[in-house]
Design an enzyme around this catalytic site. Structure first.
Site, PDB file in Angstrom:
ATOM      1  N   ASP A  35       0.852  -1.189   0.000  1.00 44.52           N
ATOM      2  CA  ASP A  35       0.000   0.000   0.000  1.00 44.52           C
ATOM      3  C   ASP A  35       0.888   1.239   0.000  1.00 44.52           C
ATOM      4  O   ASP A  35       1.882   1.284   0.731  1.00 44.52           O
ATOM      5  CB  ASP A  35      -0.915  -0.017   1.231  1.00 44.52           C
ATOM      6  CG  ASP A  35      -2.036   0.989   1.143  1.00 44.52           C
ATOM      7  OD1 ASP A  35      -1.753   2.214   1.116  1.00 44.52           O
ATOM      8  OD2 ASP A  35      -3.200   0.573   1.111  1.00 44.52           O
ATOM      9  N   ILE A  36       0.545   2.241  -0.805  1.00 43.13           N
ATOM     10  CA  ILE A  36       1.364   3.456  -0.865  1.00 43.13           C
ATOM     11  C   ILE A  36       1.139   4.373   0.332  1.00 43.13           C
ATOM     12  O   ILE A  36       1.904   5.301   0.551  1.00 43.13           O
ATOM     13  CB  ILE A  36       1.154   4.237  -2.190  1.00 43.13           C
ATOM     14  CG1 ILE A  36      -0.287   4.703  -2.324  1.00 43.13           C
ATOM     15  CG2 ILE A  36       1.605   3.418  -3.381  1.00 43.13           C
ATOM     16  CD1 ILE A  36      -0.500   5.702  -3.446  1.00 43.13           C
ATOM     17  N   ASN A  92     -12.772  -3.382   2.785  1.00 48.47           N
ATOM     18  CA  ASN A  92     -13.670  -2.230   2.908  1.00 48.47           C
ATOM     19  C   ASN A  92     -14.629  -2.295   1.732  1.00 48.47           C
ATOM     20  O   ASN A  92     -14.193  -2.386   0.583  1.00 48.47           O
ATOM     21  CB  ASN A  92     -12.884  -0.917   2.876  1.00 48.47           C
ATOM     22  CG  ASN A  92     -11.949  -0.787   4.059  1.00 48.47           C
ATOM     23  OD1 ASN A  92     -12.268  -1.202   5.162  1.00 48.47           O
ATOM     24  ND2 ASN A  92     -10.783  -0.226   3.826  1.00 48.47           N
ATOM     25  N   GLY A  98     -14.827   3.319   3.821  1.00 47.43           N
ATOM     26  CA  GLY A  98     -13.460   3.716   3.508  1.00 47.43           C
ATOM     27  C   GLY A  98     -12.917   3.188   2.198  1.00 47.43           C
ATOM     28  O   GLY A  98     -11.742   3.390   1.897  1.00 47.43           O
ATOM     29  N   GLN A  99     -13.750   2.501   1.397  1.00 47.92           N
ATOM     30  CA  GLN A  99     -13.251   2.021   0.109  1.00 47.92           C
ATOM     31  C   GLN A  99     -13.068   3.218  -0.811  1.00 47.92           C
ATOM     32  O   GLN A  99     -13.996   4.007  -1.020  1.00 47.92           O
ATOM     33  CB  GLN A  99     -14.220   1.012  -0.512  1.00 47.92           C
ATOM     34  CG  GLN A  99     -13.684   0.404  -1.788  1.00 47.92           C
ATOM     35  CD  GLN A  99     -14.605  -0.646  -2.410  1.00 47.92           C
ATOM     36  OE1 GLN A  99     -15.727  -0.845  -1.979  1.00 47.92           O
ATOM     37  NE2 GLN A  99     -14.101  -1.308  -3.427  1.00 47.92           N
ATOM     38  N   HIS A 105     -10.477  -5.666  -3.014  1.00 49.89           N
ATOM     39  CA  HIS A 105      -9.130  -5.856  -2.507  1.00 49.89           C
ATOM     40  C   HIS A 105      -9.155  -6.117  -1.014  1.00 49.89           C
ATOM     41  O   HIS A 105     -10.002  -5.611  -0.297  1.00 49.89           O
ATOM     42  CB  HIS A 105      -8.226  -4.662  -2.826  1.00 49.89           C
ATOM     43  CG  HIS A 105      -8.707  -3.341  -2.319  1.00 49.89           C
ATOM     44  ND1 HIS A 105      -9.741  -2.648  -2.909  1.00 49.89           N
ATOM     45  CD2 HIS A 105      -8.291  -2.582  -1.275  1.00 49.89           C
ATOM     46  CE1 HIS A 105      -9.938  -1.508  -2.265  1.00 49.89           C
ATOM     47  NE2 HIS A 105      -9.072  -1.452  -1.258  1.00 49.89           N
ATOM     48  N   HIS A 107      -6.885  -5.892   2.468  1.00 46.62           N
ATOM     49  CA  HIS A 107      -5.741  -5.282   3.134  1.00 46.62           C
ATOM     50  C   HIS A 107      -5.186  -6.314   4.106  1.00 46.62           C
ATOM     51  O   HIS A 107      -5.934  -6.833   4.940  1.00 46.62           O
ATOM     52  CB  HIS A 107      -6.169  -4.055   3.951  1.00 46.62           C
ATOM     53  CG  HIS A 107      -6.754  -2.950   3.154  1.00 46.62           C
ATOM     54  ND1 HIS A 107      -6.043  -1.813   2.841  1.00 46.62           N
ATOM     55  CD2 HIS A 107      -7.992  -2.796   2.620  1.00 46.62           C
ATOM     56  CE1 HIS A 107      -6.834  -0.993   2.141  1.00 46.62           C
ATOM     57  NE2 HIS A 107      -8.008  -1.576   1.996  1.00 46.62           N
TER      58      HIS A 107
END
Length: 119
Positions: A35-36, A92, A98-99, A105, A107
């Protein structure tokens, strides 16, 4: 259409290599990358190569692919040495949860205490 790559989807572009990412694992059906904007010392996203807008759509249309995503989340946790202290796998679903990228995907979060309930 679900499953088909979307030209305006960031994660579809990561799958095709049009957007760079730090990839940690790949299979025929999934891609896992860092994750960035990490929310824990280890924060990896596991996505299906096929486009589904969220986890619910993925599970309804392609349960075997949803299982692949979960299996790979476990493999990422093992590779990252998270098993001994625990880790969290979060989907999410929807902007209210919070998506922000509407490509299903998971996390994978770990490497620090993860109290419940999350923030």
């Amino acid at each position: 259409m679900a499953g088909e790559p979307q030209t305006d989807c960031l994660f579809c572009k990561i799958v095709t290599g049009d957007v760079p990412a730090t990839i940690v694992r790949e299979t025929d059906t999934t891609v896992a990358f860092r994750d960035i904007n990490p929310q824990a010392p280890t924060h990896v996203l596991v996505i299906p190569r096929a486009h589904y807008p969220d986890a619910a759509a993925l599970a309804a249309a392609a349960p075997e692919l949803a299982a692949d995503v979960l299996r790979e989340a476990g493999e990422v946790a093992a590779d990252e040495k998270l098993e001994a202290h625990g880790y969290r796998v979060v989907f999410n679903t929807g902007s209210g949860a919070g998506q922000t990228v509407f490509h299903a995907h998971a996390h994978v979060l770990g490497g620090r205490g993860l109290q419940w309930p999350p923030g």
